[in-house]
Design an enzyme around this catalytic site. Structure first.
Site, PDB file in Angstrom:
ATOM      1  N   HIS A   1       0.835  -1.199   0.000  1.00 33.57           N
ATOM      2  CA  HIS A   1       0.000   0.000   0.000  1.00 33.57           C
ATOM      3  C   HIS A   1       0.872   1.253   0.000  1.00 33.57           C
ATOM      4  O   HIS A   1       2.082   1.182   0.237  1.00 33.57           O
ATOM      5  CB  HIS A   1      -0.939   0.004   1.219  1.00 33.57           C
ATOM      6  CG  HIS A   1      -0.254   0.084   2.549  1.00 33.57           C
ATOM      7  ND1 HIS A   1      -0.045  -0.996   3.358  1.00 33.57           N
ATOM      8  CD2 HIS A   1       0.271   1.139   3.209  1.00 33.57           C
ATOM      9  CE1 HIS A   1       0.579  -0.617   4.463  1.00 33.57           C
ATOM     10  NE2 HIS A   1       0.788   0.676   4.389  1.00 33.57           N
TER      11      HIS A   1
HETATM   12  P1  TYD Z   1      -2.246  -3.918   7.677  1.00 31.85           P
HETATM   13  O1  TYD Z   1      -2.448  -2.515   7.226  1.00 31.85           O
HETATM   14  O2  TYD Z   1      -2.785  -5.019   6.807  1.00 31.85           O
HETATM   15  O3  TYD Z   1      -0.701  -4.169   7.898  1.00 31.85           O
HETATM   16  P2  TYD Z   1       0.467  -3.840   6.848  1.00 31.85           P
HETATM   17  O4  TYD Z   1       0.939  -2.468   7.225  1.00 31.85           O
HETATM   18  O5  TYD Z   1       1.508  -4.874   7.045  1.00 31.85           O
HETATM   19  O6  TYD Z   1      -0.157  -3.826   5.503  1.00 31.85           O
HETATM   20  O7  TYD Z   1      -2.824  -4.058   9.133  1.00 31.85           O
HETATM   21  C1  TYD Z   1      -3.126  -5.299   9.704  1.00 31.85           C
HETATM   22  C2  TYD Z   1      -4.377  -5.162  10.552  1.00 31.85           C
HETATM   23  O8  TYD Z   1      -4.161  -4.278  11.645  1.00 31.85           O
HETATM   24  C3  TYD Z   1      -5.545  -4.609   9.762  1.00 31.85           C
HETATM   25  O9  TYD Z   1      -6.706  -5.327  10.180  1.00 31.85           O
HETATM   26  C4  TYD Z   1      -5.650  -3.178  10.206  1.00 31.85           C
HETATM   27  C5  TYD Z   1      -5.090  -3.214  11.623  1.00 31.85           C
HETATM   28  N1  TYD Z   1      -4.405  -1.984  12.030  1.00 31.85           N
HETATM   29  C6  TYD Z   1      -4.936  -1.215  13.040  1.00 31.85           C
HETATM   30  O10 TYD Z   1      -5.992  -1.527  13.612  1.00 31.85           O
HETATM   31  N2  TYD Z   1      -4.274  -0.091  13.432  1.00 31.85           N
HETATM   32  C7  TYD Z   1      -3.112   0.291  12.855  1.00 31.85           C
HETATM   33  O11 TYD Z   1      -2.527   1.326  13.246  1.00 31.85           O
HETATM   34  C8  TYD Z   1      -2.572  -0.500  11.776  1.00 31.85           C
HETATM   35  C9  TYD Z   1      -1.290  -0.100  11.081  1.00 31.85           C
HETATM   36  C10 TYD Z   1      -3.249  -1.635  11.411  1.00 31.85           C
END
Ligand code: TYD
Length: 136
Positions: A50
Protein backbone atom coordinates in the site's frame (compact mmCIF):
# COMPACT_ATOMS: atom_id res chain seq x y z
CA UNK A 1 14.36 8.22 -3.36
CA UNK A 2 11.88 11.09 -2.93
CA UNK A 3 9.96 11.20 0.37
CA UNK A 4 12.19 8.54 1.93
CA UNK A 5 15.32 8.77 4.06
CA UNK A 6 17.48 6.61 6.29
CA UNK A 7 17.92 8.34 9.64
CA UNK A 8 20.75 7.46 12.00
CA UNK A 9 19.87 7.83 15.67
CA UNK A 10 22.31 8.74 18.41
CA UNK A 11 23.09 5.82 20.69
CA UNK A 12 23.67 6.32 24.40
CA UNK A 13 25.90 3.47 25.39
CA UNK A 14 27.92 2.46 28.37
CA UNK A 15 28.94 -0.75 30.08
CA UNK A 16 25.26 -1.34 30.92
CA UNK A 17 24.16 -1.44 27.28
CA UNK A 18 22.67 0.83 24.64
CA UNK A 19 19.72 3.21 24.55
CA UNK A 20 18.17 5.14 21.69
CA UNK A 21 15.69 7.95 22.39
CA UNK A 22 13.11 9.04 19.82
CA UNK A 23 11.47 12.44 20.14
CA UNK A 24 8.78 14.03 18.01
CA UNK A 25 9.78 17.02 15.91
CA UNK A 26 13.37 16.21 16.74
CA UNK A 27 14.98 13.02 15.45
CA UNK A 28 11.46 12.00 14.40
CA UNK A 29 10.41 14.72 11.93
CA UNK A 30 6.71 14.87 12.87
CA UNK A 31 4.31 14.69 15.81
CA UNK A 32 4.01 11.05 16.84
CA UNK A 33 0.30 10.24 17.00
CA UNK A 34 0.52 6.46 16.77
CA UNK A 35 3.01 3.69 17.47
CA UNK A 36 2.60 0.07 16.39
CA UNK A 37 4.82 -2.92 15.93
CA UNK A 38 4.78 -5.94 13.68
CA UNK A 39 6.23 -9.24 14.93
CA UNK A 40 5.97 -13.02 14.59
CA UNK A 41 5.83 -12.70 10.81
CA UNK A 42 6.61 -15.97 9.05
CA UNK A 43 9.66 -15.86 6.80
CA UNK A 44 7.64 -16.45 3.61
CA UNK A 45 5.17 -13.62 4.32
CA UNK A 46 5.14 -10.41 2.30
CA UNK A 47 2.92 -7.61 3.59
CA UNK A 48 2.31 -3.92 3.20
CA UNK A 49 1.29 -3.53 -0.46
CA UNK A 50 0.00 0.00 0.00
CA UNK A 51 0.84 3.68 -0.05
CA UNK A 52 -0.51 6.53 2.02
CA UNK A 53 -1.99 9.79 0.81
CA UNK A 54 -0.76 11.87 3.77
CA UNK A 55 0.77 9.66 6.46
CA UNK A 56 4.43 9.94 7.42
CA UNK A 57 6.14 7.05 9.18
CA UNK A 58 9.49 6.02 10.59
CA UNK A 59 10.18 2.26 10.57
CA UNK A 60 12.75 0.79 12.94
CA UNK A 61 13.66 -2.87 13.10
CA UNK A 62 14.37 -3.11 16.83
CA UNK A 63 15.23 -6.80 16.62
CA UNK A 64 16.25 -9.02 13.72
CA UNK A 65 16.00 -7.82 10.16
CA UNK A 66 13.42 -7.11 7.48
CA UNK A 67 13.54 -5.94 3.87
CA UNK A 68 11.45 -3.03 2.67
CA UNK A 69 10.63 -2.51 -1.00
CA UNK A 70 10.00 1.16 -1.77
CA UNK A 71 8.45 1.93 -5.10
CA UNK A 72 7.17 4.84 -7.18
CA UNK A 73 6.21 4.81 -10.86
CA UNK A 74 9.78 6.01 -11.57
CA UNK A 75 11.99 4.00 -9.27
CA UNK A 76 12.29 1.09 -6.95
CA UNK A 77 14.59 0.53 -4.00
CA UNK A 78 15.14 -2.25 -1.48
CA UNK A 79 16.27 -1.31 2.03
CA UNK A 80 17.38 -3.86 4.62
CA UNK A 81 16.54 -2.72 8.15
CA UNK A 82 18.71 -4.63 10.61
CA UNK A 83 19.97 -2.00 13.00
CA UNK A 84 17.98 -0.55 15.95
CA UNK A 85 19.84 2.76 15.62
CA UNK A 86 18.55 3.26 12.08
CA UNK A 87 15.11 4.48 11.04
CA UNK A 88 13.54 4.52 7.60
CA UNK A 89 11.41 7.61 7.02
CA UNK A 90 8.60 7.09 4.49
CA UNK A 91 6.48 10.06 3.54
CA UNK A 92 3.30 10.22 1.47
CA UNK A 93 2.82 8.56 -1.93
CA UNK A 94 5.38 5.79 -1.67
CA UNK A 95 4.36 2.20 -2.34
CA UNK A 96 5.88 -0.20 0.23
CA UNK A 97 6.13 -3.94 0.78
CA UNK A 98 7.78 -5.65 3.77
CA UNK A 99 9.26 -9.14 3.56
CA UNK A 100 12.05 -11.50 4.66
CA UNK A 101 11.34 -10.95 8.36
CA UNK A 102 13.90 -13.00 10.24
CA UNK A 103 12.83 -15.23 13.12
CA UNK A 104 11.98 -12.99 16.09
CA UNK A 105 12.14 -9.76 14.07
CA UNK A 106 10.20 -6.82 15.48
CA UNK A 107 9.39 -3.86 13.24
CA UNK A 108 8.46 -0.74 15.19
CA UNK A 109 6.56 1.97 13.35
CA UNK A 110 6.02 5.57 14.44
CA UNK A 111 3.24 7.36 12.57
CA UNK A 112 2.18 10.97 12.16
CA UNK A 113 -1.58 10.29 12.21
CA UNK A 114 -4.13 8.06 13.86
CA UNK A 115 -5.20 4.98 11.95
CA UNK A 116 -7.35 6.01 8.99
CA UNK A 117 -8.43 3.47 6.37
CA UNK A 118 -9.20 6.32 3.96
CA UNK A 119 -5.53 7.34 3.88
CA UNK A 120 -4.55 3.98 2.35
CA UNK A 121 -4.21 3.14 -1.32
CA UNK A 122 -4.05 -0.66 -1.57
CA UNK A 123 -4.32 -1.08 -5.33
CA UNK A 124 -1.10 -0.47 -7.28
CA UNK A 125 -2.86 0.79 -10.42
CA UNK A 126 -4.84 3.25 -8.32
CA UNK A 127 -1.59 4.30 -6.63
CA UNK A 128 -0.01 5.05 -10.03
CA UNK A 129 -3.04 7.12 -11.09
CA UNK A 130 -3.03 9.02 -7.78
CA UNK A 131 0.74 9.58 -8.02
CA UNK A 132 0.55 10.92 -11.59
CA UNK A 133 -2.24 13.38 -10.95
CA UNK A 134 -0.89 14.26 -7.50
CA UNK A 135 1.57 16.83 -6.24
CA UNK A 136 4.71 14.83 -7.06
P1 TYD B 1 -2.25 -3.92 7.68
O1 TYD B 1 -2.45 -2.51 7.23
O2 TYD B 1 -2.78 -5.02 6.81
O3 TYD B 1 -0.70 -4.17 7.90
P2 TYD B 1 0.47 -3.84 6.85
O4 TYD B 1 0.94 -2.47 7.23
O5 TYD B 1 1.51 -4.87 7.05
O6 TYD B 1 -0.16 -3.83 5.50
O7 TYD B 1 -2.82 -4.06 9.13
C1 TYD B 1 -3.13 -5.30 9.70
C2 TYD B 1 -4.38 -5.16 10.55
O8 TYD B 1 -4.16 -4.28 11.65
C3 TYD B 1 -5.54 -4.61 9.76
O9 TYD B 1 -6.71 -5.33 10.18
C4 TYD B 1 -5.65 -3.18 10.21
C5 TYD B 1 -5.09 -3.21 11.62
N1 TYD B 1 -4.40 -1.98 12.03
C6 TYD B 1 -4.94 -1.21 13.04
O10 TYD B 1 -5.99 -1.53 13.61
N2 TYD B 1 -4.27 -0.09 13.43
C7 TYD B 1 -3.11 0.29 12.85
O11 TYD B 1 -2.53 1.33 13.25
C8 TYD B 1 -2.57 -0.50 11.78
C9 TYD B 1 -1.29 -0.10 11.08
C10 TYD B 1 -3.25 -1.63 11.41
Amino acid sequence: MENTEIREFRVNYDKYGKLVALEENDNIPFEIKRVYYIYEVDENVRRGFHSHKHLQQVLICVHGSVKILLKTPQEEKIITLDDPKQGLYIGPNIWREMYDFTDGAVLLVLASEHYDVNDYIRDYMEYERHYKKGDN
